[in-house]
Design a protein around this motif. Sequence first.
Motif, PDB file in Angstrom:
ATOM      1  N   GLY A  51       0.805  -1.219   0.000  1.00 52.44           N
ATOM      2  CA  GLY A  51       0.000   0.000   0.000  1.00 52.44           C
ATOM      3  C   GLY A  51       0.832   1.260   0.000  1.00 52.44           C
ATOM      4  O   GLY A  51       1.826   1.369   0.717  1.00 52.44           O
ATOM      5  N   VAL A  52       0.413   2.223  -0.822  1.00 53.93           N
ATOM      6  CA  VAL A  52       1.063   3.539  -0.870  1.00 53.93           C
ATOM      7  C   VAL A  52       0.035   4.629  -0.589  1.00 53.93           C
ATOM      8  O   VAL A  52       0.282   5.800  -0.848  1.00 53.93           O
ATOM      9  CB  VAL A  52       1.740   3.775  -2.239  1.00 53.93           C
ATOM     10  N   GLU A  53      -1.103   4.239  -0.048  1.00 50.04           N
ATOM     11  CA  GLU A  53      -2.199   5.185   0.151  1.00 50.04           C
ATOM     12  C   GLU A  53      -1.836   6.312   1.118  1.00 50.04           C
ATOM     13  O   GLU A  53      -2.416   7.387   1.067  1.00 50.04           O
ATOM     14  CB  GLU A  53      -3.453   4.452   0.643  1.00 50.04           C
ATOM     15  N   GLY A  54      -0.874   6.083   2.003  1.00 47.28           N
ATOM     16  CA  GLY A  54      -0.493   7.118   2.953  1.00 47.28           C
ATOM     17  C   GLY A  54       0.473   8.144   2.391  1.00 47.28           C
ATOM     18  O   GLY A  54       0.861   9.086   3.082  1.00 47.28           O
ATOM     19  N   PHE A  55       0.863   7.984   1.126  1.00 45.09           N
ATOM     20  CA  PHE A  55       1.809   8.902   0.504  1.00 45.09           C
ATOM     21  C   PHE A  55       1.088   9.946  -0.339  1.00 45.09           C
ATOM     22  O   PHE A  55      -0.053   9.753  -0.768  1.00 45.09           O
ATOM     23  CB  PHE A  55       2.807   8.131  -0.360  1.00 45.09           C
ATOM     24  N   ASP A  56       1.783  11.054  -0.581  1.00 44.20           N
ATOM     25  CA  ASP A  56       1.228  12.138  -1.389  1.00 44.20           C
ATOM     26  C   ASP A  56       1.721  12.097  -2.820  1.00 44.20           C
ATOM     27  O   ASP A  56       1.261  12.882  -3.662  1.00 44.20           O
ATOM     28  CB  ASP A  56       1.580  13.485  -0.748  1.00 44.20           C
ATOM     29  N   ALA A  57       2.653  11.224  -3.119  1.00 40.51           N
ATOM     30  CA  ALA A  57       3.115  11.003  -4.485  1.00 40.51           C
ATOM     31  C   ALA A  57       3.852   9.680  -4.531  1.00 40.51           C
ATOM     32  O   ALA A  57       4.416   9.224  -3.529  1.00 40.51           O
ATOM     33  CB  ALA A  57       4.024  12.135  -4.959  1.00 40.51           C
ATOM     34  N   VAL A  58       3.837   9.069  -5.703  1.00 35.70           N
ATOM     35  CA  VAL A  58       4.563   7.826  -5.951  1.00 35.70           C
ATOM     36  C   VAL A  58       5.451   8.038  -7.165  1.00 35.70           C
ATOM     37  O   VAL A  58       4.968   8.431  -8.230  1.00 35.70           O
ATOM     38  CB  VAL A  58       3.594   6.648  -6.209  1.00 35.70           C
ATOM     39  N   TRP A  59       6.732   7.798  -6.997  1.00 31.51           N
ATOM     40  CA  TRP A  59       7.674   7.857  -8.116  1.00 31.51           C
ATOM     41  C   TRP A  59       8.285   6.480  -8.263  1.00 31.51           C
ATOM     42  O   TRP A  59       9.024   6.028  -7.392  1.00 31.51           O
ATOM     43  CB  TRP A  59       8.739   8.902  -7.838  1.00 31.51           C
ATOM     44  N   VAL A  60       7.949   5.775  -9.344  1.00 33.79           N
ATOM     45  CA  VAL A  60       8.578   4.488  -9.629  1.00 33.79           C
ATOM     46  C   VAL A  60       9.860   4.793 -10.399  1.00 33.79           C
ATOM     47  O   VAL A  60       9.821   5.245 -11.541  1.00 33.79           O
ATOM     48  CB  VAL A  60       7.647   3.546 -10.412  1.00 33.79           C
ATOM     49  N   VAL A  61      10.974   4.568  -9.743  1.00 34.83           N
ATOM     50  CA  VAL A  61      12.276   4.996 -10.248  1.00 34.83           C
ATOM     51  C   VAL A  61      12.890   3.917 -11.145  1.00 34.83           C
ATOM     52  O   VAL A  61      12.446   2.766 -11.145  1.00 34.83           O
ATOM     53  CB  VAL A  61      13.212   5.327  -9.076  1.00 34.83           C
ATOM     54  N   PRO A  62      13.925   4.273 -11.920  1.00 33.30           N
ATOM     55  CA  PRO A  62      14.602   3.272 -12.748  1.00 33.30           C
ATOM     56  C   PRO A  62      15.253   2.185 -11.897  1.00 33.30           C
ATOM     57  O   PRO A  62      15.342   2.288 -10.672  1.00 33.30           O
ATOM     58  CB  PRO A  62      15.656   4.109 -13.486  1.00 33.30           C
ATOM     59  N   GLY A  63      15.726   1.150 -12.587  1.00 34.19           N
ATOM     60  CA  GLY A  63      16.419   0.061 -11.902  1.00 34.19           C
ATOM     61  C   GLY A  63      15.805  -1.301 -12.143  1.00 34.19           C
ATOM     62  O   GLY A  63      16.011  -2.222 -11.352  1.00 34.19           O
ATOM     63  N   SER A  64      15.029  -1.450 -13.225  1.00 35.26           N
ATOM     64  CA  SER A  64      14.438  -2.745 -13.521  1.00 35.26           C
ATOM     65  C   SER A  64      15.516  -3.686 -14.087  1.00 35.26           C
ATOM     66  O   SER A  64      16.541  -3.222 -14.594  1.00 35.26           O
ATOM     67  CB  SER A  64      13.291  -2.576 -14.524  1.00 35.26           C
ATOM     68  N   PRO A  65      15.319  -5.013 -13.987  1.00 42.24           N
ATOM     69  CA  PRO A  65      14.113  -5.647 -13.456  1.00 42.24           C
ATOM     70  C   PRO A  65      14.022  -5.499 -11.943  1.00 42.24           C
ATOM     71  O   PRO A  65      15.013  -5.694 -11.232  1.00 42.24           O
ATOM     72  CB  PRO A  65      14.273  -7.112 -13.862  1.00 42.24           C
ATOM     73  N   TYR A  66      12.832  -5.153 -11.478  1.00 36.72           N
ATOM     74  CA  TYR A  66      12.601  -5.016 -10.046  1.00 36.72           C
ATOM     75  C   TYR A  66      12.493  -6.405  -9.415  1.00 36.72           C
ATOM     76  O   TYR A  66      12.098  -7.367 -10.076  1.00 36.72           O
ATOM     77  CB  TYR A  66      11.323  -4.230  -9.791  1.00 36.72           C
ATOM     78  N   ARG A  67      12.800  -6.468  -8.146  1.00 32.46           N
ATOM     79  CA  ARG A  67      12.707  -7.765  -7.478  1.00 32.46           C
ATOM     80  C   ARG A  67      11.266  -8.259  -7.412  1.00 32.46           C
ATOM     81  O   ARG A  67      11.021  -9.462  -7.353  1.00 32.46           O
ATOM     82  CB  ARG A  67      13.324  -7.678  -6.073  1.00 32.46           C
TER      83      ARG A  67
END
Length: 250
Positions: A51-67
């Motif tokens: 859950g990220v509902e408590g955040f005011d923004a979400v930034w999915v940053v580089p670095g794939s493949p993600y775990r």
Amino acid sequence: MAYTARIALVGDRSAAVRSHVRIPGLLDALRVREGLDLDAYWVRSEDAGQGVEGFDAVWVVPGSPYRSEAGVVAAIRAAREGGIPFLGTCGGFQHMLLEFARNVCGLDRAGHAENEPGIAAEEAVVVAMACSLVGHEGLVDIAPGSRAAELIGAGRTQARYHCNYGPNARYLGVLREHGLVFSGTDEAGDVRIAELRDHPFFLATLFQPELDGEGSGRDGDGRGGDGGRAHPLIAGLARAAVAHAADRRD
């Protein structure tokens, strides 16, 4: 009254990833130069699905493949459905396409060729590009009237890449039909920016705006220089986060 905006940096943090090293400094520069009260937290891909509902923004940053592909996709969905400002860069762009294809377009089997090397071509929304963009710089045309144009300006902008995967052209039509706007293309017409109109801030780029001006030494009124001014898209996310924090607490 000032509100502290909590930004989730979703990805598997590593000192070997250039963007991970630069992002904290860019957010610090926004605090100093624009007076934005920002508090950034790194959220591992394995934890992002909680859950990220408590955040005011979400930034999915580089670095794939993600775990955890599932964790990243869940975080993007929560931001899209919850009206939380969202920015995806490089791998974040790719996984935004994946989330949208599955949960909006109903393409349950849509996959990412980097995460599933054996996936059939007709099921891969994200595919290996014919030419690698690792270390590449190029021009991106910005569509007038888009959120990207509002922040960057219509016309052309320089972009820096570090990726080998991009959107599968066979899916662009269905993604567009379901509301995804492709607001930036390179000189060959290939999609480089995507956004949603009916959302406070939902935008993703295949290029990495966090690398803008890296090592250039620019300062003053120009962007760039290590620890210098943040790219307009990053500044736009930060302002949207502060607005979200104010709305959430009023």
